[in-house]
Design an enzyme around this catalytic site. Structure first.
Site, PDB file in Angstrom:
ATOM      1  N   HIS A 165       0.884  -1.291   0.070  1.00 42.83           N
ATOM      2  CA  HIS A 165      -0.016   0.014   0.093  1.00 42.83           C
ATOM      3  C   HIS A 165       0.918   1.120  -0.066  1.00 42.83           C
ATOM      4  O   HIS A 165       0.396   2.407  -0.237  1.00 42.83           O
ATOM      5  CB  HIS A 165      -1.050   0.109   1.194  1.00 42.83           C
ATOM      6  N   ASP A 204      -9.841  -0.599   3.448  1.00 41.60           N
ATOM      7  CA  ASP A 204      -8.768  -1.105   4.204  1.00 41.60           C
ATOM      8  C   ASP A 204      -9.262  -1.560   5.852  1.00 41.60           C
ATOM      9  O   ASP A 204      -9.855  -1.177   6.184  1.00 41.60           O
ATOM     10  CB  ASP A 204      -7.882  -0.011   4.180  1.00 41.60           C
ATOM     11  N   HIS A 219      -6.975  -1.316   7.713  1.00 36.13           N
ATOM     12  CA  HIS A 219      -6.077  -0.402   8.636  1.00 36.13           C
ATOM     13  C   HIS A 219      -6.328   1.052   8.057  1.00 36.13           C
ATOM     14  O   HIS A 219      -7.076   1.194   7.183  1.00 36.13           O
ATOM     15  CB  HIS A 219      -4.437  -0.764   8.235  1.00 36.13           C
ATOM     16  N   ASP A 227      -3.395   3.136   7.846  1.00 39.01           N
ATOM     17  CA  ASP A 227      -2.307   3.530   7.185  1.00 39.01           C
ATOM     18  C   ASP A 227      -2.140   5.000   7.553  1.00 39.01           C
ATOM     19  O   ASP A 227      -1.793   5.661   6.581  1.00 39.01           O
ATOM     20  CB  ASP A 227      -2.456   3.323   5.724  1.00 39.01           C
ATOM     21  N   HIS A 277       3.988   0.917   4.289  1.00 35.31           N
ATOM     22  CA  HIS A 277       2.971   0.566   3.632  1.00 35.31           C
ATOM     23  C   HIS A 277       1.537   1.046   4.707  1.00 35.31           C
ATOM     24  O   HIS A 277       0.497   1.013   4.761  1.00 35.31           O
ATOM     25  CB  HIS A 277       2.569  -0.775   3.289  1.00 35.31           C
ATOM     26  N   ASP A 281      -7.258  -1.659  -0.465  1.00 27.65           N
ATOM     27  CA  ASP A 281      -6.406  -2.576  -0.009  1.00 27.65           C
ATOM     28  C   ASP A 281      -7.194  -3.991   0.188  1.00 27.65           C
ATOM     29  O   ASP A 281      -8.285  -3.958   0.650  1.00 27.65           O
ATOM     30  CB  ASP A 281      -6.012  -2.204   1.321  1.00 27.65           C
ATOM     31  N   ASP A 320      -6.941  -6.245   1.891  1.00 29.71           N
ATOM     32  CA  ASP A 320      -7.172  -6.730   3.260  1.00 29.71           C
ATOM     33  C   ASP A 320      -8.553  -6.013   3.943  1.00 29.71           C
ATOM     34  O   ASP A 320      -8.711  -6.575   5.101  1.00 29.71           O
ATOM     35  CB  ASP A 320      -5.760  -6.673   4.057  1.00 29.71           C
ATOM     36  N   GLU A 344      -1.706  -4.871  -2.308  1.00 27.03           N
ATOM     37  CA  GLU A 344      -1.468  -5.936  -1.252  1.00 27.03           C
ATOM     38  C   GLU A 344      -1.873  -7.290  -1.773  1.00 27.03           C
ATOM     39  O   GLU A 344      -2.059  -8.161  -0.824  1.00 27.03           O
ATOM     40  CB  GLU A 344      -2.277  -5.201  -0.066  1.00 27.03           C
TER      41      GLU A 344
HETATM   42  N1  LIG Z   1      -1.352  -1.301   4.042  1.00 22.69           N
HETATM   43  C1  LIG Z   1      -1.314  -2.122   5.055  1.00 22.69           C
HETATM   44  N2  LIG Z   1      -1.752  -3.365   4.869  1.00 22.69           N
HETATM   45  N3  LIG Z   1      -1.035  -1.702   5.969  1.00 22.69           N
HETATM   46  C2  LIG Z   1      -0.948  -2.556   7.494  1.00 22.69           C
HETATM   47  C3  LIG Z   1      -0.300  -1.515   8.533  1.00 22.69           C
HETATM   48  C4  LIG Z   1      -0.167  -2.569  10.053  1.00 22.69           C
HETATM   49  C5  LIG Z   1       0.170  -1.767  10.757  1.00 22.69           C
HETATM   50  N4  LIG Z   1      -0.763  -0.423  11.278  1.00 22.69           N
HETATM   51  C6  LIG Z   1       1.586  -0.634  10.829  1.00 22.69           C
HETATM   52  O1  LIG Z   1       1.781   0.211  10.604  1.00 22.69           O
HETATM   53  O2  LIG Z   1       2.624  -1.505  10.368  1.00 22.69           O
HETATM   54 MN   LIG Z   2      -3.538  -0.636   3.607  1.00 22.04          MN
HETATM   55 MN   LIG Z   3      -4.494  -2.831   5.155  1.00 22.54          MN
END
Ligand SMILES: NC(=[NH2+])NCCC[C@H](N)C(=O)O
Ligand SMILES: [Mn+2]
Ligand SMILES: [Mn+2]
Length: 298
Positions: A98, A121, A123, A125, A138, A225, A227, A270
């Site tokens: 990402h 997402d 998350h 991010d 990411h 994303d 995920d 991702e």
């Molecule tokens: N794009 C993603 N899948 N991001 C996941 C981030 C996971 C976690 N918040 C981190 O900063 O490491």
């Molecule tokens: Mn993401």
């Molecule tokens: Mn994510």
């Protein structure tokens, strides 16, 4: 005339699980061209941004993994996206982790006064070097695009910020770090967590999102994303989180975006075929693209 340009961004430098660099290949293999062909007058596959096989380096001063490389490659992507928009084509970027959104948004945002972003997402991010639990970039692209974080990331394309917090809608959040929660409250970013999706239903969530963005933006970038989806439907991702958005709900979301005609650029990120089951996640990505670009059953 409706033109689509596909740009592959095979970059895995924003996190530690190798394999996401093969995302663009997996998505092409899942039949993106054939699937989208009937929906456009012209499709140009621009191939991949050259990433090479650089070695992992931790930036000493910031503690960020591959900072200089991510910045350098993001600039290449931003230039390509900019070029595509100038040619009157819709840019569709295939990730890659990402962190590639930093480059995509740098290329897109200069074409709009008030660019909206849908961040689909698990998350947020929204981390910076200070709040990140991992040092992985990411986990930072949304913050960087808001102008928050290391200047090498925020200043790609020579301007910052790319977007304003009131033009962002996060959908599907269920794993937020402490610093991200603080930032969301501080900046008043609109978030539909899984709680709201369960409670309101995806139809309502998308109705509200569309109305919200229509009112205040002149273009909307979809940063999807994989995920964000439930790991049962999209297992091929590096940071899966249980209890995600279903495959059906995601189709509905894409269909409603298509009906509203608000999306002006998109990226699907991702996809990691090494962690996937028979390319299921790449296939889901292609199917969702079908809905996003107007595929109808009847
Ligand atoms: N794009 C993603 N899948 N991001 C996941 C981030 C996971 C976690 N918040 C981190 O900063 O490491
Ligand atoms: Mn993401
Ligand atoms: Mn994510």
């Amino acid at each position: 005339m409706r033109k689509l340009s596909i740009i592959g961004m095979p970059m895995d430098l924003g996190q530690m699980r190798r394999g996401v660099d093969m995302g663009p290949s997996a998505i092409r293999y899942a039949g993106i061209n054939e699937r989208l062909k009937p929906l456009f007058d012209e499709i140009h596959d621009m191939g991949d941004i050259p990433i090479g096989r650089p070695e992992v380096v931790i930036d000493k001063e910031s503690n960020l993994r591959n900072l200089d490389l991510v910045a350098e490659k993001s600039t290449l992507l931003a230039e390509k996206v900019d070029e595509v928009i100038q040619s009157g084509s819709f840019p569709l970027v295939l990730g890659g982790d990402h962190s590639i959104a930093i480059g995509t948004l740098a290329g897109v945002s200069k074409h709009y006064t008030n660019l909206g972003v849908i961040w689909y997402d698990a998350h947020g991010d929204l981390n910076t070097a200070e709040t990140s639990p991992s040092g992985n970039i990411h986990g930072m692209p949304l913050a960087a695009s808001l102008g928050i974080g290391h200047h090498s990331l925020t200043d790609i394309g020579g301007y910052s910020p790319k977007i304003k917090p009131e033009h962002v809608v996060i959908i599907g959040a269920r794993a937020l770090d402490e610093g991200e929660k603080i930032l969301i409250k501080e900046k008043g970013i609109k978030v539909y967590t899984m709680h709201e999706i369960d409670r309101l239903g995806m139809a309502k969530v998308m109705e509200e999102t569309i109305a919200y963005l229509k009112e205040r933006t002149d273009g909307v970038h979809l940063s999807l994303d994989l995920d964000g989806l439930d790991p049962n439907d999209a297992p091929g991702v590096g940071t899966p989180v249980m209890g995600g958005i279903s495959y059906r709900e995601s189709h509905l979301a894409m269909e409603m975006l298509e009906e509203a005609r608000i999306i002006t650029s998109a990226e699907f990120v991702e996809v990691n075929p090494i962690l996937d089951e028979k390319n299921k996640t790449a296939r889901a990505a292609v199917e969702l693209m079908g809905s996003l670009f107007g595929e109808k059953l009847l």
